[in-house]
Design a protein around this motif. Structure first.
Motif, PDB file in Angstrom:
ATOM      1  N   VAL A  90      -3.755   4.510  -4.203  1.00 55.90           N
ATOM      2  CA  VAL A  90      -4.407   4.850  -5.474  1.00 55.90           C
ATOM      3  C   VAL A  90      -5.891   5.136  -5.254  1.00 55.90           C
ATOM      4  O   VAL A  90      -6.438   6.110  -5.784  1.00 55.90           O
ATOM      5  CB  VAL A  90      -4.194   3.725  -6.512  1.00 55.90           C
ATOM      6  CG1 VAL A  90      -5.068   3.931  -7.736  1.00 55.90           C
ATOM      7  CG2 VAL A  90      -2.733   3.646  -6.905  1.00 55.90           C
ATOM      8  N   LEU A  91      -6.557   4.308  -4.462  1.00 57.05           N
ATOM      9  CA  LEU A  91      -7.965   4.561  -4.153  1.00 57.05           C
ATOM     10  C   LEU A  91      -8.131   5.883  -3.408  1.00 57.05           C
ATOM     11  O   LEU A  91      -9.104   6.613  -3.626  1.00 57.05           O
ATOM     12  CB  LEU A  91      -8.553   3.415  -3.335  1.00 57.05           C
ATOM     13  CG  LEU A  91      -8.769   2.107  -4.073  1.00 57.05           C
ATOM     14  CD1 LEU A  91      -9.277   1.038  -3.114  1.00 57.05           C
ATOM     15  CD2 LEU A  91      -9.729   2.285  -5.219  1.00 57.05           C
ATOM     16  N   GLY A  92      -7.189   6.201  -2.520  1.00 54.58           N
ATOM     17  CA  GLY A  92      -7.227   7.466  -1.802  1.00 54.58           C
ATOM     18  C   GLY A  92      -7.083   8.651  -2.741  1.00 54.58           C
ATOM     19  O   GLY A  92      -7.766   9.669  -2.574  1.00 54.58           O
ATOM     20  N   LEU A  93      -6.198   8.540  -3.725  1.00 53.89           N
ATOM     21  CA  LEU A  93      -6.044   9.623  -4.695  1.00 53.89           C
ATOM     22  C   LEU A  93      -7.311   9.824  -5.523  1.00 53.89           C
ATOM     23  O   LEU A  93      -7.726  10.961  -5.778  1.00 53.89           O
ATOM     24  CB  LEU A  93      -4.846   9.360  -5.600  1.00 53.89           C
ATOM     25  CG  LEU A  93      -3.476   9.516  -4.937  1.00 53.89           C
ATOM     26  CD1 LEU A  93      -2.375   9.045  -5.875  1.00 53.89           C
ATOM     27  CD2 LEU A  93      -3.251  10.956  -4.518  1.00 53.89           C
ATOM     28  N   VAL A  94      -7.925   8.744  -5.925  1.00 53.13           N
ATOM     29  CA  VAL A  94      -9.188   8.846  -6.669  1.00 53.13           C
ATOM     30  C   VAL A  94     -10.268   9.464  -5.777  1.00 53.13           C
ATOM     31  O   VAL A  94     -11.014  10.356  -6.202  1.00 53.13           O
ATOM     32  CB  VAL A  94      -9.622   7.460  -7.197  1.00 53.13           C
ATOM     33  CG1 VAL A  94     -11.038   7.498  -7.748  1.00 53.13           C
ATOM     34  CG2 VAL A  94      -8.643   6.966  -8.242  1.00 53.13           C
ATOM     35  N   TYR A  95     -10.340   9.021  -4.534  1.00 53.88           N
ATOM     36  CA  TYR A  95     -11.320   9.543  -3.584  1.00 53.88           C
ATOM     37  C   TYR A  95     -11.083  11.035  -3.325  1.00 53.88           C
ATOM     38  O   TYR A  95     -12.028  11.829  -3.298  1.00 53.88           O
ATOM     39  CB  TYR A  95     -11.238   8.748  -2.282  1.00 53.88           C
ATOM     40  CG  TYR A  95     -12.265   9.137  -1.253  1.00 53.88           C
ATOM     41  CD1 TYR A  95     -13.547   8.618  -1.295  1.00 53.88           C
ATOM     42  CD2 TYR A  95     -11.954  10.019  -0.221  1.00 53.88           C
ATOM     43  CE1 TYR A  95     -14.493   8.964  -0.347  1.00 53.88           C
ATOM     44  CE2 TYR A  95     -12.890  10.369   0.725  1.00 53.88           C
ATOM     45  CZ  TYR A  95     -14.158   9.835   0.656  1.00 53.88           C
ATOM     46  OH  TYR A  95     -15.090  10.183   1.589  1.00 53.88           O
TER      47      TYR A  95
END
Length: 142
Positions: free
Chosen positions: A26-31
């Protein structure tokens, strides 16, 4: 003298195992979304921009998952240094996508890395078990 008891976990082992992968993804998608929107500078959305965002998200998620597993048995200094390098590089890369100079990008990355290192080192230093029998099953930090 009483020993401090660890508070009970709110979630079971399966939930923690899923979280080890779900949170970095999820953090990767936001990033990736953040990097892609910064890179297009308000222009039209293109297929290359979408590909760039997904590739950035994939790299971010894979590296953060690898760090979660690689840093489990490291000493506190090494542990904090790896997370600081990751944070500094990630923020520096995002900042570079907005068209700033290399010097300001590197400077911001170093400032973020130093702050993350100090915070993580302090956290790992203060949460280290003091007695050898408490260290069994815990990260082998010294």
């Amino acid at each position: 003298m009483t020993t401090a008891q660890r508070p009970p976990d709110l979630f079971d082992r399966r939930t923690h195992a899923v979280g080890r992968f779900a949170v970095p993804v999820v953090l990767g998608l936001v990033y990736g979304y953040w990097a892609a929107t910064t890179r297009r500078h308000g222009g039209p959305l293109t297929g290359w921009n979408i590909l760039f965002g997904f590739m950035t998200a994939l790299v971010f998620a894979v590296v953060s998952i690898a760090l979660f597993f690689a840093t489990r048995h490291m000493r506190r200094g090494q542990h904090a240094l790896l997370w600081a390098m990751f944070a500094g590089i990630a923020i520096g890369f995002l900042f570079s996508q907005s068209g700033h100079s290399v010097f300001s990008t590197v400077g911001l990355g170093l400032v973020i890395a130093a702050a993350v290192f100090l915070l993580n080192y302090y956290r790992y230093y203060t949460h280290e078990p003091k007695r050898p029998e408490e260290r069994a099953g815990w990260r082998a930090v010294r």
